[in-house]
Design a protein around this motif. Structure first.
Motif, PDB file in Angstrom:
ATOM      1  N   GLU A 104      -8.638   0.400  -5.746  1.00  0.00           N
ATOM      2  CA  GLU A 104      -8.006  -0.749  -6.343  1.00  0.00           C
ATOM      3  C   GLU A 104      -7.771  -0.533  -7.823  1.00  0.00           C
ATOM      4  O   GLU A 104      -8.616  -0.050  -8.530  1.00  0.00           O
ATOM      5  CB  GLU A 104      -8.886  -1.980  -6.121  1.00  0.00           C
ATOM      6  N   SER A 105      -6.569  -0.916  -8.324  1.00  0.00           N
ATOM      7  CA  SER A 105      -6.216  -0.756  -9.724  1.00  0.00           C
ATOM      8  C   SER A 105      -6.201  -2.110 -10.397  1.00  0.00           C
ATOM      9  O   SER A 105      -6.760  -3.073  -9.915  1.00  0.00           O
ATOM     10  CB  SER A 105      -4.856  -0.058  -9.827  1.00  0.00           C
ATOM     11  N   ASP A 106      -5.522  -2.201 -11.559  1.00  0.00           N
ATOM     12  CA  ASP A 106      -5.441  -3.466 -12.274  1.00  0.00           C
ATOM     13  C   ASP A 106      -4.769  -4.526 -11.411  1.00  0.00           C
ATOM     14  O   ASP A 106      -3.959  -4.224 -10.548  1.00  0.00           O
ATOM     15  CB  ASP A 106      -4.656  -3.292 -13.576  1.00  0.00           C
ATOM     16  N   ASN A 107      -5.045  -5.765 -11.703  1.00  0.00           N
ATOM     17  CA  ASN A 107      -4.499  -6.854 -10.889  1.00  0.00           C
ATOM     18  C   ASN A 107      -3.040  -7.113 -11.225  1.00  0.00           C
ATOM     19  O   ASN A 107      -2.669  -8.175 -11.723  1.00  0.00           O
ATOM     20  CB  ASN A 107      -5.323  -8.131 -11.066  1.00  0.00           C
ATOM     21  N   ALA A 108      -2.195  -6.124 -10.961  1.00  0.00           N
ATOM     22  CA  ALA A 108      -0.769  -6.275 -11.218  1.00  0.00           C
ATOM     23  C   ALA A 108      -0.126  -7.179 -10.182  1.00  0.00           C
ATOM     24  O   ALA A 108       0.922  -7.749 -10.420  1.00  0.00           O
ATOM     25  CB  ALA A 108      -0.089  -4.909 -11.211  1.00  0.00           C
ATOM     26  N   LEU A 109      -0.736  -7.281  -9.028  1.00  0.00           N
ATOM     27  CA  LEU A 109      -0.208  -8.127  -7.965  1.00  0.00           C
ATOM     28  C   LEU A 109      -1.168  -9.283  -7.730  1.00  0.00           C
ATOM     29  O   LEU A 109      -2.375  -9.143  -7.934  1.00  0.00           O
ATOM     30  CB  LEU A 109      -0.057  -7.319  -6.668  1.00  0.00           C
TER      31      LEU A 109
ATOM     32  N   THR B 291       5.737 -10.974  -4.647  1.00  0.00           N
ATOM     33  CA  THR B 291       5.896 -11.484  -6.009  1.00  0.00           C
ATOM     34  C   THR B 291       7.036 -12.485  -6.016  1.00  0.00           C
ATOM     35  O   THR B 291       7.981 -12.381  -5.217  1.00  0.00           O
ATOM     36  CB  THR B 291       6.210 -10.360  -7.020  1.00  0.00           C
TER      37      THR B 291
ATOM     38  N   ARG C 138      -1.916  -2.589  -1.102  1.00  0.00           N
ATOM     39  CA  ARG C 138      -1.787  -3.034  -2.488  1.00  0.00           C
ATOM     40  C   ARG C 138      -1.851  -1.858  -3.457  1.00  0.00           C
ATOM     41  O   ARG C 138      -1.090  -1.792  -4.432  1.00  0.00           O
ATOM     42  CB  ARG C 138      -2.893  -4.050  -2.796  1.00  0.00           C
ATOM     43  N   LYS C 139      -2.760  -0.934  -3.196  1.00  0.00           N
ATOM     44  CA  LYS C 139      -2.872   0.244  -4.063  1.00  0.00           C
ATOM     45  C   LYS C 139      -1.583   1.052  -4.021  1.00  0.00           C
ATOM     46  O   LYS C 139      -1.068   1.523  -5.047  1.00  0.00           O
ATOM     47  CB  LYS C 139      -4.062   1.075  -3.599  1.00  0.00           C
TER      48      LYS C 139
ATOM     49  N   GLU D  34       1.252  -0.815  -5.967  1.00  0.00           N
ATOM     50  CA  GLU D  34       1.101  -0.746  -7.423  1.00  0.00           C
ATOM     51  C   GLU D  34       1.456   0.635  -7.950  1.00  0.00           C
ATOM     52  O   GLU D  34       2.070   0.772  -9.016  1.00  0.00           O
ATOM     53  CB  GLU D  34      -0.324  -1.136  -7.813  1.00  0.00           C
ATOM     54  N   ASP D  35       1.092   1.691  -7.203  1.00  0.00           N
ATOM     55  CA  ASP D  35       1.471   3.041  -7.618  1.00  0.00           C
ATOM     56  C   ASP D  35       2.987   3.218  -7.589  1.00  0.00           C
ATOM     57  O   ASP D  35       3.578   3.818  -8.499  1.00  0.00           O
ATOM     58  CB  ASP D  35       0.814   4.084  -6.703  1.00  0.00           C
TER      59      ASP D  35
ATOM     60  N   GLU E 193       4.459   1.485 -10.607  1.00  0.00           N
ATOM     61  CA  GLU E 193       4.152   2.071 -11.912  1.00  0.00           C
ATOM     62  C   GLU E 193       4.621   3.506 -12.052  1.00  0.00           C
ATOM     63  O   GLU E 193       5.144   3.898 -13.096  1.00  0.00           O
ATOM     64  CB  GLU E 193       2.645   2.002 -12.160  1.00  0.00           C
TER      65      GLU E 193
END
Length: 470
Positions: free
Chosen positions: A38-43, A111, A265-266, A269-270, A273
């Protein structure tokens, strides 16, 4: 070899595009699979608190359905291919005619500005994509990025108004026996909601291209056209992307599978980005334990991951994990099988740190392990899996630069064993030093442009492929 590689090029240039609107897994004996949090909460994401029951009063799913159904869309994929010509057509001067095919599936708005997650097989090889919302408005969509090995794709529509969307739940916290809803468009029946329970987690399947992944299994009815739709809990939170059914008929038979939302989700987001998916690895190989395997290895546990070897310079090696250790837990998540392990690691990025609990001898030990980059990457536009060269391979192939061909997919799959004997040294006459450089070159290539690939074998043989960019 040259004639074989010429055949590969010809096959790629002349191969017809195959459109799949859904995937059916046929049951096989002892299905086995592999990996990739999991990365930053971009979603938008909701952290789930499971201290209370998730079952609504009187099993009323209306609220969860209302929160979801307007954010699940119908996806139409228009694909064009050339018809095959016969020998008679050739002698009479008739050329191949374009053939059009339409496939349909589902997607989930994630989104308010129109990003939609779906399955890669729903949008694969598309010439035109159309998305229809629950209010019957239709939009053209563009592909942002894909991850074929996980069967996840991200597409985008442009609209001046905010759209309804589904927030992400935590799929790691979903419980077996928990009620879930599948929302999608089976058989072109839009806005369909079915209910079931989580039947299993960490389910591994033998997919047609032998990729490995950890799925959520449910008995909510999923049929052709549901692919890419939402699997939500009773709060209306997204915990999976419906992807596959296991059936002898191609229609629902009680078993359906979803990509866990943490993994999806991961990936999303990748793609947003970087334009591609970063894959991490723990740095071990091993096997599931059971009674027979435990007896064979001389250990007194029948559950967990037996570490058979540790990858050099990996996070596992740096943390002190050893051959013979038995992994039973990662970040508090129980790991009974390799699918549990790979599913969890698949949601992590290189550089993330995980706490691994393992048994060594008669002692329990904790290891803080840094997830390292897995340099084997799938390049969809080449239909190949490529890996950075190590120093031994550079000596073997007598090269200073290049990337190793690990596997081939799609039309190239029959030639995988021949291609794996080569390293790619140049693409379009540009030297490549790493998989990331391959991606940079391909990002500057227009769809359907030609790619000129130069390859070298250990005996110094140089071969060239001419392939269309997908």
């Amino acid at each position: 070899m040259k004639s074989t590689l010429k055949t590969i090029g010809a096959a790629m240039l002349g191969g017809a595009i195959v459109l799949g609107s859904y995937i059916t897994f046929v049951e096989q004996d002892e299905p086995q699979l592999p990996l990739v949090v999991e990365s930053d909460n971009a979603l938008p994401i909701t952290t789930v608190n499971y201290t209370g029951s998730s079952i609504p009063m009187n099993n009323d799913f209306a609220q969860a359905a209302e929160r979801t159904v307007h954010a699940v869309v119908h996806v139409k994929n228009l694909t064009m291919s050339k018809s095959k010509i016969t020998l008679r057509d050739f002698y009479q001067g008739r050329s191949a005619q374009p053939q059009y095919a339409i496939g349909t599936g589902s997607g989930v708005i994630i989104t308010p500005d129109g990003y939609i997650v779906t399955n890669n097989h729903v949008i694969d090889n598309s010439n035109e994509l159309q998305v229809t919302l629950n209010n019957n408005r239709t939009y053209n969509a563009t592909v942002v990025g894909t991850e074929p090995s996980s069967d996840i794709a991200l597409i985008k529509i442009e609209t001046d108004e905010d759209l309804p969307y589904v927030t992400f739940g935590d799929s790691d916290q979903a419980k077996i026996g928990e009620w879930v809803l599948a929302v999608g468009n089976p058989f072109n029946l839009t806005s369909t909601v079915t209910a079931g329970i989580v039947s299993a987690k960490g389910r591994d399947l033998n997919t047609r291209d032998n990729t490995q992944q950890s799925f959520i299994q449910t008995d909510a009815a999923v049929n052709p056209g549901n692919s890419g739709g939402a699997l939500v809990n009773t709060r209306g939170e997204l915990i999976g992307i419906n992807t596959a059914i296991q059936s002898p008929t191609g229609s629902y038979a009680g078993y359906s599978f979803a990509v866990p939302s943490n993994n999806a989700r991961k990936i999303i987001e990748d793609l947003m980005e970087y334009g591609f998916v970063q894959k991490g690895m723990l740095g071990i190989s091993g096997s599931n334990l059971n009674t027979a395997r435990a007896r064979e290895l001389g250990v007194d546990r029948s559950e967990g991951i037996y570490v058979g070897s540790v990858v050099e310079d990996s996070g596992a090696q740096e943390a002190g994990l050893r051959e013979g250790d038995i992994i039973i837990n990662i970040d508090g998540v129980r790991t009974r099988t390799f699918a549990d392990l790979t599913g969890y690691i698949g949601s992590k990025n290189p550089g993330d740190v995980v706490r691994v609990k393992a048994v060594r001898g008669d002692r329990m030990r904790d290891f803080d392990i840094v997830i390292t980059e897995n340099t084997t990457m799938t390049i969809p536009s080449l239909e190949m899996d490529l890996r950075d060269l190590n120093s031994d391979e550079k000596r073997l192939f007598k090269v200073d630069n290049g990337v190793r061909i690990v596997d081939a997919r799609g039309d190239l799959k029959p030639y995988s064993s021949q291609l794996s004997q080569f390293v790619i040294t140049k693409i379009n006459n540009v030297a490549v030093n790493s998989v990331s450089e391959v991606r940079q070159i391909l990002n500057g290539v227009e769809r359907n442009d030609m790619l000129y690939i130069e390859m070298k074998s250990p005996n110094g043989e140089i071969e060239r492929l001419r392939l269309p960019a997908n």
